[in-house]
Design a protein around this motif. Structure first.
Motif, short mmCIF file in Angstrom:
data_model
loop_
_atom_site.label_atom_id
_atom_site.label_comp_id
_atom_site.label_asym_id
_atom_site.label_seq_id
_atom_site.Cartn_x
_atom_site.Cartn_y
_atom_site.Cartn_z
N LYS A 1 2.05 1.85 -3.46
CA LYS A 1 0.95 2.29 -4.33
C LYS A 1 0.54 3.73 -4.02
O LYS A 1 0.16 4.47 -4.92
N LEU A 2 0.60 4.11 -2.75
CA LEU A 2 0.12 5.43 -2.35
C LEU A 2 1.19 6.51 -2.48
O LEU A 2 0.88 7.69 -2.48
N ASN B 1 -10.35 4.82 -6.22
CA ASN B 1 -10.04 3.40 -6.35
C ASN B 1 -10.64 2.57 -5.22
O ASN B 1 -11.04 1.43 -5.43
N ALA C 1 0.74 9.18 -4.93
CA ALA C 1 -0.58 9.01 -5.53
C ALA C 1 -1.45 10.23 -5.26
O ALA C 1 -1.35 10.85 -4.22
N GLU D 1 -7.55 10.06 -6.71
CA GLU D 1 -7.48 8.75 -7.37
C GLU D 1 -7.48 7.61 -6.35
O GLU D 1 -8.13 6.59 -6.55
N THR D 2 -6.78 7.81 -5.25
CA THR D 2 -6.72 6.80 -4.20
C THR D 2 -8.10 6.52 -3.62
O THR D 2 -8.51 5.36 -3.48
N PHE E 1 0.84 -1.20 0.00
CA PHE E 1 0.00 0.00 0.00
C PHE E 1 0.88 1.25 0.00
O PHE E 1 0.57 2.22 -0.68
#
Length: 171
Positions: free
Chosen positions: A92-93, A104, A96, A100-101, A89
């Motif tokens: 991914k973050l 998602n 980010a 968008e987070t 995570f």
């Protein structure tokens, strides 16, 4: 006890912060832990294929392809324990876009990508899973962001308002 030992302990603690847990605030780590616990259906400390399949089933998606689950697990460097989960995570973050987070996160509940969720479904998910909302909190949310007459919640617009504030053309 020498006067040096507290300094050594402090230095050790600072060094320990160079791990994945330093990327998040304590409250965020707790939320990730709750999510991990929900996904670890068999409570063995690891998220595996059967845990993912059971999690999807709990979210109403029963026809998940084996390839989709395999792809998810392939992203991990090995067995997915909590530290690996948090690291994934974190990666991914990192950098980010918050919009968008959040979007998602909603898309998980909208496999057909309609952009809307049923009010009853949102209420059920938020009052029965993880950090449960109270009836009062649900009422506040729907007062601030009412669903349409059909009971649909336009989550794309909700995410926009969460991340950008109220629409600029509203007075």
């Amino acid at each position: 006890m020498s006067p040096q030992s507290p300094k050594k302990a402090k230095k050790r603690a600072e060094g320990a912060n160079s791990n994945v847990f330093s990327m998040f605030e304590q409250a965020q780590i707790q939320e990730f832990k709750e999510a991990f616990t929900i996904m670890d259906q068999n409570r063995d400390g690891f998220i595996d294929k059967s845990d993912l399949r059971d999690t999807f089933a709990a979210l109403g998606r029963v026809n998940v392809k084996q390839e989709e689950i395999d792809e998810m697990l392939k992203e991990a460097p090995g067995p997915v324990n909590f530290t690996v989960f948090l690291t994934m995570f974190g990666e991914k973050l990192k950098g980010a876009d918050p919009e968008e987070t959040i979007l998602n996160a909603f898309k998980v509940f909208d496999p057909e990508a309609t952009g809307i969720l049923k009010k009853d479904y949102v209420t059920d998910m938020l009052t029965t899973q993880a950090d449960r909302f109270s009836p009062e909190e649900m009422e506040q949310m729907f007062l601030a962001f009412p669903p349409d007459v059909a009971g649909n919640l336009d989550y794309k617009n909700l995410v926009y308002i969460i991340t950008h504030g109220e629409d600029k053309d509203q007075e």
